[in-house]
Every structure is written in structure tokens, then in C-alpha cells.
Design a protein around this motif. Sequence first.
Motif, PDB file in Angstrom:
ATOM      1  N   TYR A   1      33.405  -4.351 -10.883  1.00 35.30           N
ATOM      2  CA  TYR A   1      32.609  -3.915 -12.026  1.00 35.30           C
ATOM      3  C   TYR A   1      33.438  -3.223 -13.107  1.00 35.30           C
ATOM      4  O   TYR A   1      32.903  -2.858 -14.155  1.00 35.30           O
ATOM      5  N   GLY A   2      34.738  -3.006 -12.856  1.00 35.81           N
ATOM      6  CA  GLY A   2      35.598  -2.383 -13.859  1.00 35.81           C
ATOM      7  C   GLY A   2      35.238  -0.935 -14.131  1.00 35.81           C
ATOM      8  O   GLY A   2      35.223  -0.503 -15.287  1.00 35.81           O
ATOM      9  N   VAL A   3      34.946  -0.185 -13.065  1.00 38.70           N
ATOM     10  CA  VAL A   3      34.567   1.224 -13.212  1.00 38.70           C
ATOM     11  C   VAL A   3      35.431   2.085 -12.297  1.00 38.70           C
ATOM     12  O   VAL A   3      36.117   1.589 -11.405  1.00 38.70           O
ATOM     13  N   ASP A   4      35.399   3.394 -12.530  1.00 35.08           N
ATOM     14  CA  ASP A   4      36.009   4.365 -11.635  1.00 35.08           C
ATOM     15  C   ASP A   4      34.876   5.056 -10.897  1.00 35.08           C
ATOM     16  O   ASP A   4      33.898   5.480 -11.514  1.00 35.08           O
ATOM     17  N   ILE A   5      35.001   5.173  -9.585  1.00 38.05           N
ATOM     18  CA  ILE A   5      33.952   5.782  -8.772  1.00 38.05           C
ATOM     19  C   ILE A   5      34.468   7.087  -8.188  1.00 38.05           C
ATOM     20  O   ILE A   5      35.541   7.121  -7.571  1.00 38.05           O
ATOM     21  N   GLU A   6      33.700   8.155  -8.393  1.00 39.43           N
ATOM     22  CA  GLU A   6      34.023   9.475  -7.849  1.00 39.43           C
ATOM     23  C   GLU A   6      32.932   9.845  -6.846  1.00 39.43           C
ATOM     24  O   GLU A   6      31.749   9.788  -7.167  1.00 39.43           O
ATOM     25  N   VAL A   7      33.350  10.228  -5.644  1.00 36.88           N
ATOM     26  CA  VAL A   7      32.400  10.557  -4.574  1.00 36.88           C
ATOM     27  C   VAL A   7      32.466  12.047  -4.281  1.00 36.88           C
ATOM     28  O   VAL A   7      33.548  12.598  -4.071  1.00 36.88           O
ATOM     29  N   SER A   8      31.305  12.683  -4.269  1.00 35.51           N
ATOM     30  CA  SER A   8      31.206  14.095  -3.938  1.00 35.51           C
ATOM     31  C   SER A   8      30.452  14.216  -2.620  1.00 35.51           C
ATOM     32  O   SER A   8      29.267  13.891  -2.548  1.00 35.51           O
ATOM     33  N   GLY A   9      31.142  14.652  -1.567  1.00 36.61           N
ATOM     34  CA  GLY A   9      30.541  14.743  -0.240  1.00 36.61           C
ATOM     35  C   GLY A   9      30.969  13.557   0.607  1.00 36.61           C
ATOM     36  O   GLY A   9      31.740  12.705   0.182  1.00 36.61           O
ATOM     37  N   LYS A  10      30.435  13.534   1.828  1.00 34.06           N
ATOM     38  CA  LYS A  10      30.777  12.443   2.752  1.00 34.06           C
ATOM     39  C   LYS A  10      29.582  11.498   2.875  1.00 34.06           C
ATOM     40  O   LYS A  10      28.503  11.892   3.304  1.00 34.06           O
ATOM     41  N   ILE A  11      29.789  10.264   2.508  1.00 36.49           N
ATOM     42  CA  ILE A  11      28.746   9.250   2.598  1.00 36.49           C
ATOM     43  C   ILE A  11      28.768   8.659   3.997  1.00 36.49           C
ATOM     44  O   ILE A  11      29.823   8.260   4.500  1.00 36.49           O
TER      45      ILE A  11
ATOM     46  N   ASP B   1      29.253   5.356 -18.920  1.00 36.08           N
ATOM     47  CA  ASP B   1      30.257   4.414 -19.418  1.00 36.08           C
ATOM     48  C   ASP B   1      30.948   3.719 -18.248  1.00 36.08           C
ATOM     49  O   ASP B   1      30.319   2.999 -17.505  1.00 36.08           O
ATOM     50  N   LYS B   2      32.229   3.962 -18.072  1.00 32.98           N
ATOM     51  CA  LYS B   2      33.010   3.316 -17.003  1.00 32.98           C
ATOM     52  C   LYS B   2      33.220   4.236 -15.808  1.00 32.98           C
ATOM     53  O   LYS B   2      34.079   3.990 -14.962  1.00 32.98           O
ATOM     54  N   ASN B   3      32.446   5.318 -15.729  1.00 32.71           N
ATOM     55  CA  ASN B   3      32.555   6.266 -14.624  1.00 32.71           C
ATOM     56  C   ASN B   3      31.256   6.295 -13.833  1.00 32.71           C
ATOM     57  O   ASN B   3      30.176   6.375 -14.405  1.00 32.71           O
ATOM     58  N   VAL B   4      31.402   6.242 -12.510  1.00 34.61           N
ATOM     59  CA  VAL B   4      30.251   6.290 -11.608  1.00 34.61           C
ATOM     60  C   VAL B   4      30.437   7.503 -10.704  1.00 34.61           C
ATOM     61  O   VAL B   4      31.504   7.691 -10.122  1.00 34.61           O
ATOM     62  N   TYR B   5      29.403   8.323 -10.611  1.00 33.26           N
ATOM     63  CA  TYR B   5      29.450   9.531  -9.787  1.00 33.26           C
ATOM     64  C   TYR B   5      28.441   9.399  -8.657  1.00 33.26           C
ATOM     65  O   TYR B   5      27.256   9.202  -8.895  1.00 33.26           O
ATOM     66  N   LEU B   6      28.933   9.499  -7.430  1.00 36.40           N
ATOM     67  CA  LEU B   6      28.077   9.453  -6.251  1.00 36.40           C
ATOM     68  C   LEU B   6      28.044  10.853  -5.655  1.00 36.40           C
ATOM     69  O   LEU B   6      29.094  11.453  -5.416  1.00 36.40           O
ATOM     70  N   ARG B   7      26.835  11.357  -5.420  1.00 38.80           N
ATOM     71  CA  ARG B   7      26.678  12.688  -4.827  1.00 38.80           C
ATOM     72  C   ARG B   7      25.765  12.587  -3.616  1.00 38.80           C
ATOM     73  O   ARG B   7      24.617  12.157  -3.738  1.00 38.80           O
TER      74      ARG B   7
END
Length: 65
Positions: A5-15, A48-54
Amino acid sequence: MEAWYGVDIEVSGKIVERGFDETYYNAPLDRVLEGLSFIGNFDYEIHDKNVYLRVKKNKILMDKE
């Protein structure tokens, strides 16, 4: 997913990793994340091109870990 998808993914916590048996064909990123968020118990935001997972804090365990 980042490359696809051409994005940067940032993960907060343990999925929690669980099996996932779903196939998406040319689906938009938000639709894929919506499906995965139920399995992984996380919320997401796309900017935009940033995805944040919490990871959600009120996780209810459905099985023994």
C-alpha cells in the motif's frame, strides 16, 4: 502491507497474533485494516502515508494464552 500500500505502519502495544482466513483482492487499505482490527484487537488511524495501530486496552481474552 507497507510495501503493497506504500505506507509506513507504526504499532503501539502488542498485537495478538491469531489465524486469519480471509482473502482481499485489490481492497482499499481501510477495508483490510477494519477486518484485521477485529482479530488483532486494535484501533487504527490513517494519515496520508502513515498508519497508526493502537492495541485496545479493554481486551477480553477469548482463549488461554
